[in-house]
Motif scaffolding. Structure first.
Motif, PDB file in Angstrom:
ATOM      1  N   ILE A   1       0.896  -1.202   0.070  1.00 16.36           N
ATOM      2  CA  ILE A   1       0.102   0.050  -0.078  1.00 16.36           C
ATOM      3  C   ILE A   1       0.885   1.261   0.126  1.00 16.36           C
ATOM      4  CG2 ILE A   1      -1.606   1.195   1.154  1.00 16.36           C
ATOM      5  CD1 ILE A   1      -2.845  -1.323   2.326  1.00 16.36           C
ATOM      6  N   TYR A   2       1.901   1.451   0.661  1.00 18.81           N
ATOM      7  CA  TYR A   2       2.769   2.606   0.974  1.00 18.81           C
ATOM      8  C   TYR A   2       3.815   2.581  -0.246  1.00 18.81           C
ATOM      9  CZ  TYR A   2       6.423   5.459   2.856  1.00 18.81           C
ATOM     10  OH  TYR A   2       7.362   6.649   3.101  1.00 18.81           O
ATOM     11  N   ALA A   3       3.930   1.428  -1.111  1.00 24.93           N
ATOM     12  CA  ALA A   3       5.226   1.579  -2.086  1.00 24.93           C
ATOM     13  C   ALA A   3       4.268   1.607  -3.610  1.00 24.93           C
ATOM     14  CB  ALA A   3       6.066   0.245  -1.974  1.00 24.93           C
ATOM     15  N   ILE A   4       3.291   1.195  -3.902  1.00 25.94           N
ATOM     16  CA  ILE A   4       2.633   1.301  -5.028  1.00 25.94           C
ATOM     17  C   ILE A   4       2.158   2.331  -5.828  1.00 25.94           C
ATOM     18  CG2 ILE A   4      -0.019   0.870  -4.415  1.00 25.94           C
ATOM     19  CD1 ILE A   4      -0.042  -1.429  -6.300  1.00 25.94           C
ATOM     20  N   PRO A   5       2.034   3.486  -5.207  1.00 24.78           N
ATOM     21  CA  PRO A   5       1.471   4.751  -5.828  1.00 24.78           C
ATOM     22  C   PRO A   5       2.535   5.285  -7.086  1.00 24.78           C
ATOM     23  CG  PRO A   5       1.108   5.052  -3.591  1.00 24.78           C
ATOM     24  CD  PRO A   5       1.771   3.787  -3.479  1.00 24.78           C
ATOM     25  N   PRO A   6       3.868   5.333  -6.686  1.00 25.65           N
ATOM     26  CA  PRO A   6       4.930   5.315  -7.720  1.00 25.65           C
ATOM     27  C   PRO A   6       4.883   4.628  -9.106  1.00 25.65           C
ATOM     28  CG  PRO A   6       6.045   5.638  -5.662  1.00 25.65           C
ATOM     29  CD  PRO A   6       4.612   4.908  -5.398  1.00 25.65           C
ATOM     30  N   MET A   7       4.427   3.445  -8.842  1.00 28.29           N
ATOM     31  CA  MET A   7       4.294   2.478  -9.937  1.00 28.29           C
ATOM     32  C   MET A   7       3.046   2.878 -10.685  1.00 28.29           C
ATOM     33  SD  MET A   7       5.790  -0.469 -10.935  1.00 28.29           S
ATOM     34  CE  MET A   7       5.595   0.192 -12.514  1.00 28.29           C
ATOM     35  N   ILE A   8       1.982   3.061 -10.015  1.00 23.77           N
ATOM     36  CA  ILE A   8       0.533   3.424 -10.909  1.00 23.77           C
ATOM     37  C   ILE A   8       0.984   4.856 -11.632  1.00 23.77           C
ATOM     38  CG2 ILE A   8      -1.726   4.007 -10.543  1.00 23.77           C
ATOM     39  CD1 ILE A   8      -1.771   2.289  -8.025  1.00 23.77           C
ATOM     40  N   ARG A   9       1.485   5.908 -10.900  1.00 26.62           N
ATOM     41  CA  ARG A   9       1.489   7.117 -11.436  1.00 26.62           C
ATOM     42  C   ARG A   9       2.696   7.281 -12.667  1.00 26.62           C
ATOM     43  NH1 ARG A   9      -0.454  11.281  -8.341  1.00 26.62           N
ATOM     44  NH2 ARG A   9      -0.694  11.152  -6.208  1.00 26.62           N
ATOM     45  N   LEU A  10       3.706   6.507 -12.378  1.00 26.58           N
ATOM     46  CA  LEU A  10       4.781   6.553 -13.443  1.00 26.58           C
ATOM     47  C   LEU A  10       4.264   5.586 -14.889  1.00 26.58           C
ATOM     48  CD1 LEU A  10       7.991   6.658 -11.442  1.00 26.58           C
ATOM     49  CD2 LEU A  10       7.055   8.517 -13.103  1.00 26.58           C
ATOM     50  N   THR A  11       3.304   4.354 -14.680  1.00 24.66           N
ATOM     51  CA  THR A  11       2.811   3.773 -15.601  1.00 24.66           C
ATOM     52  C   THR A  11       1.932   4.646 -16.612  1.00 24.66           C
ATOM     53  OG1 THR A  11       3.240   1.691 -14.573  1.00 24.66           O
ATOM     54  CG2 THR A  11       1.655   1.920 -16.424  1.00 24.66           C
ATOM     55  N   ASP A  12       1.146   5.562 -15.579  1.00 26.24           N
ATOM     56  CA  ASP A  12       0.156   6.459 -16.337  1.00 26.24           C
ATOM     57  C   ASP A  12       0.840   7.537 -17.256  1.00 26.24           C
ATOM     58  OD1 ASP A  12      -2.004   8.129 -16.869  1.00 26.24           O
ATOM     59  OD2 ASP A  12      -1.584   9.153 -15.152  1.00 26.24           O
ATOM     60  N   LEU A  13       2.008   7.964 -16.491  1.00 26.80           N
ATOM     61  CA  LEU A  13       2.683   9.281 -17.171  1.00 26.80           C
ATOM     62  C   LEU A  13       3.751   8.714 -18.259  1.00 26.80           C
ATOM     63  CD1 LEU A  13       3.817  12.026 -17.004  1.00 26.80           C
ATOM     64  CD2 LEU A  13       5.682  11.027 -15.695  1.00 26.80           C
TER      65      LEU A  13
END
Length: 295
Positions: free
Chosen positions: A171-183
């Motif tokens: 939960i703590y580590a996944i946001p960069p993965m989602i954001r940078l895939t989208d970007l």
């Protein structure tokens, strides 16, 4: 003028009633559905145990050689490969090998889980501005919420152990993965997409043969950030039973063991630098290949 500075707030009785109702509702949900939810995560527990068993049971020269081969294949850098070797030898020399292997297995499972969940969500966000507007605030909350807060619902639902810690770390580590895939997908040049359309590519072909390959350097940056954030949670996750380098650090804090804390802290820093250099160098190689392909 006191009324001007007094902030309006809910009546104390109503606030206490709301808090009590919420707490009792969550406890009731935990009692009724906790076992079912725990059963859903059984395959994840087996995956984590298998990864940990592999890292601990395999002889250290084999693990060291495997990591060095991965480092060389990803970076083609003698300096980074030798740096990984020196880090692993120092960890073994100071008797932190087993805890390091437990931590690496946890980070590996967290990263695989983050990639498996994060990339599809990132693809979904890149295809719809509406979905992006819905998910972005959730990611903001996930990134700014104090990490200790994640532990409360997870522990109440699943208790103390490896899986609750794993979930909290993801939960703590996944946001960069989602954001940078989208970007990364959104940054793909429209001219390239128009060329794909001209060749008759459908949406699936454009995604897997054009957008994802071109977005791969940015996605690798997301993987890098996910690994770094997962390592940052190692000590906190050790508070709910996650074994590894975090537990000796926690023990050192509680008992004022200076050298124990410093050595295990430096081991965490060592593997963080090792993972960072490997993933960054691989991302740069992908970027160079992309530039050559377009050049």
């Amino acid at each position: 003028m006191d009324w001007f500075f007094k902030f309006p707030h809910m009546d104390d009785t109503a606030l206490r009633g709301l808090k009590k109702a919420t707490d009792e509702g969550f406890r009731g949900f935990t009692r009724n559905y906790g076992d079912i939810i725990e059963g859903l995560f059984t395959p994840l527990a087996h995956f984590l145990i298998a990864a940990e068993r592999f890292m601990l049971k395999t002889p250290w020269p084999v693990i060291t050689l495997l990591i060095l081969v991965i480092a060389w294949a990803a970076t083609r850098s003698v300096r980074i490969t030798l740096g990984c070797l020196a880090t692993l030898l120092m960890i073994g020399y100071f008797d932190m090998w087993d805890d390091t292997m437990r931590t690496i297995s946890m980070i590996f499972v967290c990263t695989v889980l983050s990639i498996a969940i994060g990339i599809p969500i990132g693809i979904l966000m890149s295809r719809s501005d509406r979905v992006q507007r819905v998910i972005n605030p959730i990611l903001d909350v996930m990134q700014t919420m104090p990490s200790f807060v994640y532990l409360i619902p997870v522990v109440m639902l699943l208790g103390i152990g490896k899986v609750p810690g794993l979930i909290a770390v993801v939960i703590y580590a996944i946001p960069p993965m989602i954001r940078l895939t989208d970007l990364g997908i959104r940054l793909v040049d429209n001219d390239v997409l128009e060329a794909a359309d001209a060749f008759g590519a459908d949406r699936k072909q454009k995604l897997f043969k054009v957008q994802l390959p071109l977005a791969l350097p940015t996605i690798m940056a997301g993987i890098n950030q996910t690994i770094m954030m997962a390592l940052a949670m190692v000590v906190i996750a050790s508070m709910i039973g996650v074994q590894g380098l975090g537990q000796p650090v926690l023990k050192a804090i509680a008992n004022q063991y200076f050298t124990l804390g410093i050595f295990n802290g430096l081991a965490i820093v060592g593997i963080a630098i090792m993972f960072d250099r490997i993933s960054q160098a691989y991302g740069k190689r992908l970027q160079r290949h992309r530039e050559i392909a377009h050049g």
